[in-house]
Design an enzyme around this catalytic site. Structure first.
Site: not given
Length: 577
Positions: A46, A173
């Site tokens: 990411g 998240d």
């Protein structure tokens, strides 16, 4: 063998940094970190770095997870701050001692060349995340999770949230791919190794330290430092995405969205109507009145209207008294929560042959939403905004019942006719080039429109519900749209797909995957298995679109490219037999 950076630059496997852009490259298989941890494979990547599966050679080759953080800063004071906050993050993770949270082992720092790399070392959880479990159910069984299963998941994961919130830690998240179902182990296996907790959901990916621009510093998950934008669009509430604020009830909001996705098998943007500001209760979302009331309260727009603690949700789930629902019309999410709802204009993916014939003779608008203009012929003649869609509709109407959606241009703060301004020669030239490249690749214009628009509006959620104009204020957005389209075409070219698979993009679906699975089971592909197909397809897709699978592939956009890669691989296996 080549190693690729996120921009798809090819590098030798021995390189640690991209020779073209300088980006840190993935650690090769077999690489030793700190003379202790040997890399087995890349798990994901990411914006902050990458995550690896490794073995601890000093602990009998026990599997572990290495989360790499590579701060791209040059100033000594910035590196010092990064290290300080990284250590602070590690200290927070060290505090989390719960069987349903991966155990924190250690953190370390390693210098490669003149760059500093930080690593978090955590327990490796053997299991599958709930997003993969959902996809498996949808493709193999054609169904999603039942209400009973989702309620059980909530009852099992809410105590974990209650625990971390009691330590002033907010996950920020939560989504199906950050919840894992741990594989069950024999009863004799110690609980610390997953025995007694086998088959229980595990909350993963507390983020480590993720990089922000150097001028903004770095974030950590303590409540005292929650002014950072973090979270997945569609899953995170507005206060988190827009203001960088997070509360315990922000996690509860994300958990509720996760529950809806598992219940329906649909992405958040297909469950929430951003134009009306409401979830699809009773339509796409059909659950019992009790669960609906609980989820509504978890999803309230105002944080103060939600449950404030995880144990409150748990009590209502176990109570015989229904929860008090919030007003459905109050929780209007006006900003960047999800992709657009009813106002999304799209053309049916299947056109009649006579319509296609006309579209080849007179090019129809290639951008149905971002730009309220079109081209005529092959010479890129500029059409002003006024009347363009009426002309196109008239042309199509003579041969088909299909009607293109009307476009309502936003009111400009410039002069009233700013929306009618023609595009400059450079822009019209780029349009012609894009059309030509798309046609050469034989990609469906409908699919191309849908995916480019989706990428563009995902990056610019504030533009949802409006079209771009020819005014100067939209010039930068028009340029970004062009760049997005160019980049997508580049990636499709790099994929080296056959003409047949490119032509079919836009019409792939679970039935194709089921066909490949049946072929493999019947031995029609030799020794080639679906597991190998998934592995090879994922590897190629991840090289082209790093990190995109973590964002969950939408069926009609990136999912189509994934299917095309898989179809191409199956075709090659069949040809080789």
């Amino acid at each position: 063998m080549h190693v690729y950076c996120s921009k798809q630059h090819a590098n030798k496997e021995s390189n640690r940094f991209c020779i073209q852009c300088g980006e840190p490259l993935p650690l090769p298989i077999g690489q030793m970190v700190e003379n202790r941890y040997r890399i087995i494979r890349l798990l994901g990547q990411g914006g902050f770095g990458r995550t690896y599966l490794a073995v601890d050679t000093k602990q009998s080759d026990q599997k572990c997870v290495l989360k790499e953080f590579a701060p791209q800063v040059d100033k000594p004071e910035d590196l010092k701050k990064a290290k300080e906050l990284f250590e602070r993050e590690a200290s927070v993770l060290r505090k989390l001692q719960h069987e349903q949270i991966p155990r924190f082992h250690s953190w370390l720092q390693q210098k490669v060349g003149n760059k500093d790399f930080f690593f978090l070392v955590q327990e490796y959880v053997e299991g599958e995340n709930y997003w993969d479990l959902l996809l498996k159910r949808l493709t193999q069984q054609g169904k999603s999770f039942s209400e009973e299963e989702v309620i059980k998941l909530l009852e099992q994961i809410l105590p974990v949230l209650s625990y971390i919130h009691s330590l002033d830690v907010i996950h920020r998240d939560i989504s199906p791919d950050n919840l894992m179902l741990r594989y069950p182990h024999p009863p004799s296996t110690p609980p610390s190794q997953g025995g007694a907790w086998g088959g229980m959901p595990v909350l993963i990916d507390f983020g480590g330290v993720k990089q922000l621009p150097a001028s903004q510093g770095f974030w950590f998950t303590r409540l005292a430092g929650n002014r950072t934008l973090l979270g997945k669009k569609g899953y995170a509430p507005e206060e988190q995405l827009r203001q960088g604020k997070a509360f315990p009830c922000s996690d509860l909001y994300s958990l509720a969205v996760t529950a809806l996705v598992l219940l329906t098998g649909k992405e958040p943007q297909h469950l929430y109507d951003s134009y009306q500001g409401s979830w699809g209760w009773g339509k796409s979302i059909k659950v019992s009145a009790k669960l609906e009331a609980i989820l509504q309260k978890m999803l309230a727009y105002k944080p103060s209207d939600r449950y404030q603690r995880a144990d409150q949700v748990l009590n209502d789930l176990r109570s015989s008294t229904p929860a008090q629902p919030v007003n459905k019309n109050v929780s209007k999410i006006r900003t960047m929560i999800v992709a657009p709802g009813k106002r999304v204009n799209a053309v049916a993916s299947q056109m009649q042959n006579r319509t296609v014939a006309i579209s080849q003779a007179i090019p129809l608008p290639i951008w149905l939403r971002p730009f309220a203009w079109s081209l005529a012929g092959t010479t890129a003649v500029i059409l002003t905004f006024a009347g363009t869609w009426a002309v196109v509709n008239a042309l199509v109407g003579t041969v088909s019942s299909i009607k293109f959606p009307s476009i309502s241009l936003p009111k400009s703060q410039e002069k009233p006719d700013s929306a009618r301004q023609p595009l400059n020669n450079q822009e019209t030239s780029r349009i012609s080039q894009l059309i030509s490249r798309r046609q050469q690749l034989e990609i469906s214009d409908t699919f191309f429109n849908v995916i480019v628009n989706d990428i563009f509006y995902t990056k610019n959620p504030e533009l949802q519900g409006r079209s771009l104009t020819g005014s100067r204020e939209d010039e930068a957005f028009r340029k970004e749209w062009f760049n997005t389209a160019d980049d997508l075409l580049n990636k499709i070219e790099q994929a080296k797909l056959s003409t047949a698979t490119r032509r079919k993009m836009g019409s792939y679906g679970p039935r194709d995957y089921e066909t490949w699975r049946q072929q493999a089971q019947a031995g029609e592909l030799g020794n080639y298995t679906v597991i190998k197909l998934n592995k090879e397809t994922n590897e190629k897709f991840d090289r082209l679109f790093p990190g995109e699978r973590r964002g969950k592939l939408k069926q009609q956009t990136f999912g189509q490219i994934w299917y095309a890669i898989a179809a191409d691989r199956v075709s090659k296996i069949e040809s080789a037999r």
